[in-house]
Scaffold this motif. Sequence first.
Motif, short mmCIF file in Angstrom:
data_model
loop_
_atom_site.label_atom_id
_atom_site.label_comp_id
_atom_site.label_asym_id
_atom_site.label_seq_id
_atom_site.Cartn_x
_atom_site.Cartn_y
_atom_site.Cartn_z
N LYS A 50 14.89 -6.01 10.29
CA LYS A 50 13.75 -5.39 9.71
C LYS A 50 14.69 -4.67 8.63
CE LYS A 50 11.27 -1.96 12.60
NZ LYS A 50 11.69 -0.60 13.25
N VAL A 51 13.84 -4.40 7.16
CA VAL A 51 14.87 -3.39 6.56
C VAL A 51 13.71 -2.21 6.41
CG1 VAL A 51 15.24 -3.27 4.23
CG2 VAL A 51 15.36 -5.74 5.35
N THR A 52 14.15 -1.47 6.35
CA THR A 52 13.90 0.30 5.50
C THR A 52 12.99 0.44 4.64
OG1 THR A 52 13.50 0.94 8.03
CG2 THR A 52 13.14 2.13 5.97
N PHE A 53 12.09 -0.20 4.23
CA PHE A 53 12.12 0.61 2.34
C PHE A 53 11.71 1.94 2.02
CE2 PHE A 53 10.76 -3.67 2.75
CZ PHE A 53 12.02 -4.55 1.44
N GLY A 54 10.68 2.84 2.70
CA GLY A 54 10.78 4.53 2.99
C GLY A 54 9.25 3.85 2.07
N ALA A 55 9.55 5.18 0.86
CA ALA A 55 7.45 4.79 -0.07
C ALA A 55 7.23 3.02 0.04
CB ALA A 55 7.45 5.17 -1.42
N GLU A 56 6.09 3.06 -0.21
CA GLU A 56 5.51 1.28 -0.34
C GLU A 56 6.44 0.88 -1.33
OE1 GLU A 56 1.48 -1.19 -0.45
OE2 GLU A 56 1.44 1.24 -0.93
N PRO A 57 6.64 -0.17 -1.38
CA PRO A 57 7.56 -1.03 -1.81
C PRO A 57 6.58 -1.49 -3.29
CG PRO A 57 8.20 -2.08 -0.17
CD PRO A 57 7.46 -0.95 0.05
#
Length: 137
Positions: free
Chosen positions: A31-38
């Motif tokens: 699981k990886v967190t991107f933050g804003a919509e990539p």
Amino acid sequence: MTTGSLTVLFEDPFWIGLFEMIDKQGLRACKVTFGAEPTEKEVMEFIDKNWNCLQFSQAVEVPAESERKSNPKRQLREAKKQMQSKGIGTKSQQALKIQQKQNKTERKLRSKAEREAEKQRQFDLRQAKKKEKHKGH
């Protein structure tokens, strides 16, 4: 044979990417967190730069699927259905839970060792202070 997939979804308050890899060992997830919509470009760049750094969970057994050619129209329908579906698959959740537990136990062991080392350091300081007081007598 190894197959993989990436699902990008919104888990309040961040966008996350769920990497799933199925090989002869079983299903492994990361699981990886991107933050804003990539954007699609950002996702591809992330995969190119960080694929080797991803920490996948231990493998969870998955029932083997039969290797057969499927109709291209069926494949399109299935792809469309997957695009519409939201959330994480149960096997992926299990794999992520296992990884979470491993990280938790490692963190506990590390913090316990740090606490013990700090305790020992404080003890040594007190002992040195006691010796220093008694030197003059």
